[in-house]
Design a protein around this motif. Sequence first.
Motif, mmCIF file in Angstrom:
data_model
loop_
_atom_site.group_PDB
_atom_site.id
_atom_site.type_symbol
_atom_site.label_atom_id
_atom_site.label_comp_id
_atom_site.label_asym_id
_atom_site.label_seq_id
_atom_site.Cartn_x
_atom_site.Cartn_y
_atom_site.Cartn_z
ATOM 1 N N ASP A 172 -130.838 132.045 -11.745
ATOM 2 C CA ASP A 172 -130.301 133.316 -11.254
ATOM 3 C C ASP A 172 -129.009 133.133 -10.468
ATOM 4 N N ARG A 173 -128.332 131.983 -10.663
ATOM 5 C CA ARG A 173 -127.134 131.688 -9.876
ATOM 6 C C ARG A 173 -125.939 131.335 -10.750
ATOM 7 N N ALA A 174 -124.785 131.800 -10.317
ATOM 8 C CA ALA A 174 -123.525 131.282 -10.844
ATOM 9 C C ALA A 174 -123.238 129.969 -10.134
ATOM 10 N N VAL A 175 -122.873 128.954 -10.894
ATOM 11 C CA VAL A 175 -122.561 127.642 -10.330
ATOM 12 C C VAL A 175 -121.100 127.335 -10.618
ATOM 13 N N MET A 176 -120.379 126.975 -9.561
ATOM 14 C CA MET A 176 -118.959 126.658 -9.695
ATOM 15 C C MET A 176 -118.681 125.313 -9.045
ATOM 16 N N GLU A 177 -118.474 124.302 -9.883
ATOM 17 C CA GLU A 177 -118.078 122.978 -9.400
ATOM 18 C C GLU A 177 -116.554 122.981 -9.296
ATOM 19 N N MET A 178 -116.054 123.196 -8.097
ATOM 20 C CA MET A 178 -114.619 123.356 -7.897
ATOM 21 C C MET A 178 -113.964 122.011 -7.623
ATOM 22 N N ASN A 179 -112.925 121.718 -8.370
ATOM 23 C CA ASN A 179 -112.182 120.469 -8.216
ATOM 24 C C ASN A 179 -110.758 120.780 -7.777
ATOM 25 N N TRP A 180 -110.362 120.149 -6.678
ATOM 26 C CA TRP A 180 -109.062 120.385 -6.071
ATOM 27 C C TRP A 180 -108.168 119.153 -6.206
ATOM 28 N N LEU A 181 -106.885 119.391 -6.373
ATOM 29 C CA LEU A 181 -105.857 118.387 -6.136
ATOM 30 C C LEU A 181 -104.980 118.901 -5.003
ATOM 31 N N VAL A 182 -104.796 118.062 -3.992
ATOM 32 C CA VAL A 182 -104.028 118.436 -2.806
ATOM 33 C C VAL A 182 -102.893 117.437 -2.641
ATOM 34 N N ALA A 183 -101.672 117.925 -2.763
ATOM 35 C CA ALA A 183 -100.489 117.076 -2.587
ATOM 36 C C ALA A 183 -99.708 117.588 -1.385
ATOM 37 N N ALA A 184 -99.744 116.831 -0.291
ATOM 38 C CA ALA A 184 -99.038 117.200 0.935
ATOM 39 C C ALA A 184 -97.923 116.196 1.196
ATOM 40 N N ARG A 185 -96.861 116.670 1.799
ATOM 41 C CA ARG A 185 -95.693 115.821 2.056
ATOM 42 C C ARG A 185 -96.096 114.550 2.820
#
Length: 242
Positions: A172-185
Amino acid sequence: MIYRTHAELYDRIYHWKDYEGESRKLRALLTHEGIEEGSAVLEAACGTGLFLEQLQDRYEMSGFDIHEPMLELARRRVPSVPLFAADMRRFALDSPVDALLCLFSSIGYLRSDKELSEAAACFARALRPGGLLVVEPWILREHYEPGRPSMHTYADENLKLCRAVVAEIDGDRAVMEMNWLVAARDQPIRHLAERHEMRFTPIESMLAILEETGFHARFEEEGLMEGRGLYIARRAATRVTP
């Protein structure tokens, strides 16, 4: 979760969200429902305070969130608004408010009808008799597309973000495996991963829970964001038991 460990990225990845336009709709709704300027309004799961910022000049706003790093950002944004850390299933106010808002599908993180009932009972106790509750739910299951990929990005001179997810369903759930790329100075590129589970609650089930916890409730298909709608409920005059 980003709410706990990288709260500073939240507003950037949601830069597309029209808080100003949605707040105009909220003000019109509150006026239509008899909530006057200067009324006491509480926002549950207020996050970084972007709705509070839009509404603070019209109402006596207050808010809470379960994640302290999000509240820290909110305190900087709206320093004059009272804020506190709390779980929407277990909180209490010293004085009741005229209206309570729970927006941007925050209610979807509750994992069962029991947890929804606990939150709804807290909402009822926080409102004066006849007070107004506005809840923006998670999307309905029939509107969710498993297998659909999506991506959000953000870019300025010092920071580039990309968050990608493929929608899944587990029971009964939406599942979201979120993958991030973070590029900071001047920093190595980071990869962040987080799992979000949002429960699908049928309209009739949510309305029944609200009625059982002391509300007269209805569902409006046209809400703040496309495809989510709003629950609009009045607290009954009778006292809600803990």
